[in-house]
Design an enzyme around this catalytic site. Structure first.
Site, PDB file in Angstrom:
ATOM      1  CG  ASP A 140     -37.043 -16.620  25.664  1.00 19.06           C
ATOM      2  OD1 ASP A 140     -37.882 -16.355  26.537  1.00 19.06           O
ATOM      3  OD2 ASP A 140     -35.906 -17.049  25.921  1.00 19.06           O
ATOM      4  CG  ASP A 141     -35.929 -15.421  20.554  1.00 20.55           C
ATOM      5  OD1 ASP A 141     -35.389 -14.997  21.586  1.00 20.55           O
ATOM      6  OD2 ASP A 141     -35.472 -16.362  19.877  1.00 20.55           O
ATOM      7  CG  HIS A 191     -34.753 -12.442  25.157  1.00 19.29           C
ATOM      8  ND1 HIS A 191     -34.044 -13.198  26.082  1.00 19.29           N
ATOM      9  CD2 HIS A 191     -34.746 -13.180  24.001  1.00 19.29           C
ATOM     10  CE1 HIS A 191     -33.624 -14.315  25.513  1.00 19.29           C
ATOM     11  NE2 HIS A 191     -34.033 -14.326  24.250  1.00 19.29           N
ATOM     12  CG  HIS A 195     -31.305 -13.351  20.580  1.00 23.95           C
ATOM     13  ND1 HIS A 195     -30.425 -14.408  20.533  1.00 23.95           N
ATOM     14  CD2 HIS A 195     -32.380 -13.801  21.252  1.00 23.95           C
ATOM     15  CE1 HIS A 195     -30.949 -15.459  21.128  1.00 23.95           C
ATOM     16  NE2 HIS A 195     -32.159 -15.116  21.592  1.00 23.95           N
ATOM     17  CG  HIS A 284     -38.111 -19.590  21.231  1.00 22.43           C
ATOM     18  ND1 HIS A 284     -37.759 -20.818  21.768  1.00 22.43           N
ATOM     19  CD2 HIS A 284     -37.041 -18.774  21.418  1.00 22.43           C
ATOM     20  CE1 HIS A 284     -36.524 -20.746  22.250  1.00 22.43           C
ATOM     21  NE2 HIS A 284     -36.065 -19.527  22.042  1.00 22.43           N
TER      22      HIS A 284
END
Length: 321
Positions: A140-141, A191, A195, A284
């Site tokens: 992620d991210d 995503h 965020h 991540h």
């Protein structure tokens, strides 16, 4: 005649409402219970239990409450009809027929025959198919120009395909890294743009952050995505329904908590303790500051899981019907 039809309709509706078999059964976890054992006892699959109960871990705690989904199949008993089974399992007769196209005559099912029981449309995945020893690694991210390239090199060297849930603003800032993710055969998911906790957003704000990110992904890679992961794993039921029109919402069954400064050893321990067929591992590919040891843990993670017989696949492969 009209009055009789109305009465029969009310009776059927009442039967569906009061018949406990038409709803998911419940179970309280006992000491030593495993997801696999519970699924086998109830003639259903581990992933159906995990996804129905929104399990973020394969490890169960004593006293934990679980809803048990319908079995995946039913062995016909004397007196069974397709209509009775549709009432028993809380699905429409038309859906029962659609799930059993192998039956020549729906009016003539017989004892001993196996009938498929359809499941409700899946809105969110915490776990994929468990019929093969497969695991999905997800990141992620990102992307970024520090950790993402290191992760991609490890995956390439090890011959592993993974799934990257990217943020729109970082995709725009690091387009070359996103292009590399796509060109090397990894799956890409949405995503959000920056965020946010989407449970605090209006439907219009949710649509904006999701669609702007998907547009950026397609502009850079030339490919559309139908995968979505909510930041923090937070999403309301009505948001799931809203996104389900165009996206497959993906959570996880193993959280490495790599963002929280966990050591490589702690990351590996979390994965090995929870590893089982169908799990989705959360990691991540971006970290702003502080201790972050995903890159250190990843090669060992792949080697250790392979030694146990696991194959690494993307989320679309793991969750495909």
């Amino acid at each position: 005649m009209k009055r009789l039809s109305t009465i029969l309709g009310i009776c059927l509706a009442g039967q569906l409402m009061v018949n406990p078999s038409a709803m998911a059964a419940s179970y309280t976890v006992q000491t030593g219970d495993t997801l696999k054992e519970i699924s086998e006892k109830n003639h259903t699959s581990e992933e159906r239990i995990a996804n129905l109960n929104k399990l973020f871990s394969t490890k169960l705690a004593k006293g934990q409450y679980l809803e048990i989904p319908n079995p995946t199949s039913h062995k016909v008993k004397k007196g069974d009809t397709l209509w009775k089974l549709s009432v028993k399992y809380g699905v429409t007769t038309s859906k029962m027929k659609a799930a059993n196209r192998q039956i020549d005559n729906y009016q003539m099912i017989y004892p001993g025959q196996t009938v498929n029981v359809p499941m409700k449309k899946q809105t969110g995945y915490y776990m994929g198919k468990t019929d093969q020893k497969q695991i999905a690694l997800t990141f992620d991210d990102g992307p970024d120009n520090h950790y993402t390239p290191q992760i991609l090199k490890i995956l390439k060297d090890k011959g592993v395909k993974a799934t990257f849930f990217v943020m729109g603003e970082r995709a725009k800032k690091y387009p070359d890294q996103l292009k590399q993710i796509a060109s090397e055969g990894h799956a890409i998911g949405n995503h959000t743009w920056d965020h946010p906790n989407i449970t605090h957003l209006t439907d219009q704000e949710l649509e904006k952050t999701v669609e702007s990110t998907s547009t950026e992904i397609e502009k850079i890679t030339g490919k559309k995505t139908n995968l979505f992961r909510p930041p923090y794993g937070e999403i309301d039921d009505h948001q799931l329904d809203l996104l389900n029109r165009n996206y497959q919402s993906v959570m996880w069954t193993v959280d490495t908590k790599d963002w929280d400064g966990k050591s490589a050893e702690e990351i590996l321990s979390a994965v090995n303790k929870n590893a089982s067929p169908g799990v989705i591992v959360l990691q991540h590919s971006y970290h702003e500051q502080g201790k972050f040891e995903t890159v250190k843990a990843l090669p060992k993670m792949i080697d250790q899981l392979r030694a146990k017989g696991y194959k690494f696949v993307t989320v679309p492969t793991l969750t495909s019907e």
